[in-house]
Scaffold this motif. Sequence first.
Motif, short mmCIF file in Angstrom:
data_model
loop_
_atom_site.label_atom_id
_atom_site.label_comp_id
_atom_site.label_asym_id
_atom_site.label_seq_id
_atom_site.Cartn_x
_atom_site.Cartn_y
_atom_site.Cartn_z
N GLY A 166 -3.75 12.94 -1.06
CA GLY A 166 -4.41 12.83 0.41
C GLY A 166 -5.64 12.57 0.73
O GLY A 166 -6.45 12.52 1.65
N ARG B 56 -0.48 3.17 -3.02
CA ARG B 56 -1.06 4.51 -2.93
C ARG B 56 -0.70 5.61 -3.79
O ARG B 56 -1.38 6.34 -4.34
CB ARG B 56 -1.10 4.92 -1.47
N GLY C 46 -8.21 6.33 0.67
CA GLY C 46 -8.72 5.28 0.01
C GLY C 46 -9.08 4.07 0.67
O GLY C 46 -8.52 3.51 1.67
N PRO D 202 9.20 7.56 0.27
CA PRO D 202 9.22 8.37 -0.86
C PRO D 202 10.06 8.14 -2.10
O PRO D 202 9.84 8.21 -3.21
CB PRO D 202 9.30 9.75 -0.08
N TRP D 203 11.20 7.83 -1.59
CA TRP D 203 12.51 7.59 -2.54
C TRP D 203 12.47 6.19 -3.19
O TRP D 203 13.30 5.98 -3.85
CB TRP D 203 13.50 7.74 -1.89
N GLU D 204 11.21 5.12 -2.72
CA GLU D 204 11.32 3.97 -3.37
C GLU D 204 10.43 3.88 -4.76
O GLU D 204 9.54 4.92 -4.78
CB GLU D 204 10.87 2.85 -2.45
N ALA D 205 10.42 3.13 -5.33
CA ALA D 205 9.32 2.81 -6.47
C ALA D 205 8.01 3.07 -5.59
O ALA D 205 7.68 2.28 -4.62
CB ALA D 205 9.63 1.41 -7.12
N ALA E 222 -8.46 -4.84 3.72
CA ALA E 222 -6.80 -4.91 4.20
C ALA E 222 -6.72 -5.87 5.45
O ALA E 222 -5.64 -6.43 5.39
CB ALA E 222 -6.37 -3.59 4.53
N TRP F 137 0.81 -1.19 0.03
CA TRP F 137 0.12 -0.13 -0.11
C TRP F 137 0.88 1.21 0.11
O TRP F 137 0.54 2.32 -0.54
CB TRP F 137 -0.79 -0.02 1.28
N ARG F 138 1.99 1.30 0.82
CA ARG F 138 2.83 2.48 0.96
C ARG F 138 4.32 2.05 1.01
O ARG F 138 4.59 0.90 1.23
CB ARG F 138 2.65 3.43 1.90
#
Lengths: 291, 229
Positions: free
Chosen positions: B139, B127, B142, B120-123, B149, B116-117
């Motif tokens: 923001g 989401r 979802g 930030p610097w990964e592929a 989940a 799901w997450r």
Amino acid sequence: MNFWIIAILATLAYVVVSTVLDRRRPPPKTQAPSGRATGDPEQIARRVVEMAAPSLRLIPGEGSGFSKIGGDPDAPVNIEWPQGAEGPLGFLLQIDLAEAHRHGGPDWLPPSGALYAFRDDRWGCADQVRILHAPDGERAPRSPPADVPRTWRHPQRPVTLTPETSLPSLLWLGEEKVGLDPQHPAWSLIPDLPCAPGPRHQLGGYPDEIQGEWLPMVCEFESRGLSYKHGQVIPPGFEAASDSWRLLLQIDSDDRLKMNWGAGGTLYVFVRETDARAGDFSRTVARPHFL
Amino acid sequence: MSGSYARGDQPRSVVDPDKDAYDAMIRDHKARVEGSPGAPPAHPQAAPPRTFPDSVVADVVEVLKAPTKAHEDWVKGDRVKALTEGAVGATEIYLLGKGGWGLLKGQIKLRPPFAWRTKPWEAPGMRKWMTERGILEKGQPGHHALIPANGWGKVVPDWIKNQPFNIKGMESAEEHGLVHGRYKGKARFGPLERYIRGTPNWWKAANGILVGDGAIATESAADDREAGR
């Protein structure tokens, strides 16, 4: 047969109308205003490293110890069981602050005493979680009042306070840009930090946002009695004020603790840094993220 | 006994003008039953199973024929059936279009990560990927609509349950909260409101089709009974 026709036509009408409305919805307004946004991976990577903050991972285990999740609190005898808007609250956890400091926890927490967290079921209310700070002294096991619902009582697990370096998400950097190239060489500036598996219960640091919501801004709105909605225009002064919010606690859904916050979501509790330094935890803001 | 059965193998007493055509039909039938090479199957049930693309194409053609069928029913005077078929057909076409458009727009993530997450610097995880595709606003909450989940959804792999078909973009955190339970002092949505607000449009359309198809089947069965079939 008329019923079926009406049901089908109603469904069809709903689908058509909702599709048309979806198309007419205005594009999202700027969420993070941001003179701070750059979209430049090198600058972002540098700022992520600069803003890294100490945090303590709360890892539930076996054995004994003061810091624990679930069970009943060991609280000073002169403290009354906290009451919420609808009755007595349920106990969540307690943390020995001296122990937290010894393990390199956030320096804005009081150096001694204990933190206690209680909660009720009023999801979305800023005061859903009540934090109490009690100085060191004589403590005794306390049983909850009989009218605390059974579902608010959780199995007791002592926690190990494990130091971790916490890195901010882009939201904390005021970055708007999506679609950053994951192959960019700048990302090698960010250390590959160890991260223990399992539910993410945490003291201090940055939250693991599930829904990409700008949590410091949510706290700023909620602390003023306002509701925040994604994409809304931010009034002047709110962004600067939101900088002072710190993650106090992150409590994850955890099957072993019989904690499930909205289908596997996470509960966050924030405090203003100035309040925490002064030992004032009466104005914390709780916010859940559901899945 | 009378008629041709009574004659047994005896020749007809009068000239049969349809004899040749009849004999040809019998030969053709025997060839089918005995499975002569190249002969068409004797019975629809013996037809070889349709391949995947064939069956999809046939279904799509069937869906696209729905308005014509509805029109035919209307002309015949069966207004109720025509309306029902028309509504179901329109919903099916909408759904087909929506699904096809979704595929064209790349609304199924084919490459990992499917978590799901991600950082930030990964592929991008699901989401972030959905935000980049415009499926979710920045923001915007979802909601895992059909496969949760947590709970039983834990056994469903991320690459299935985190795909856009299972994610309903919610109007606000409050709406999302009210799907799950009490929120900001307001009571949890009732089952109908949870269904309306907490499930994707394609699901509601599919439910409409089920209801419609059921109604058509019921009506057809009633017609058959009336006709003594």
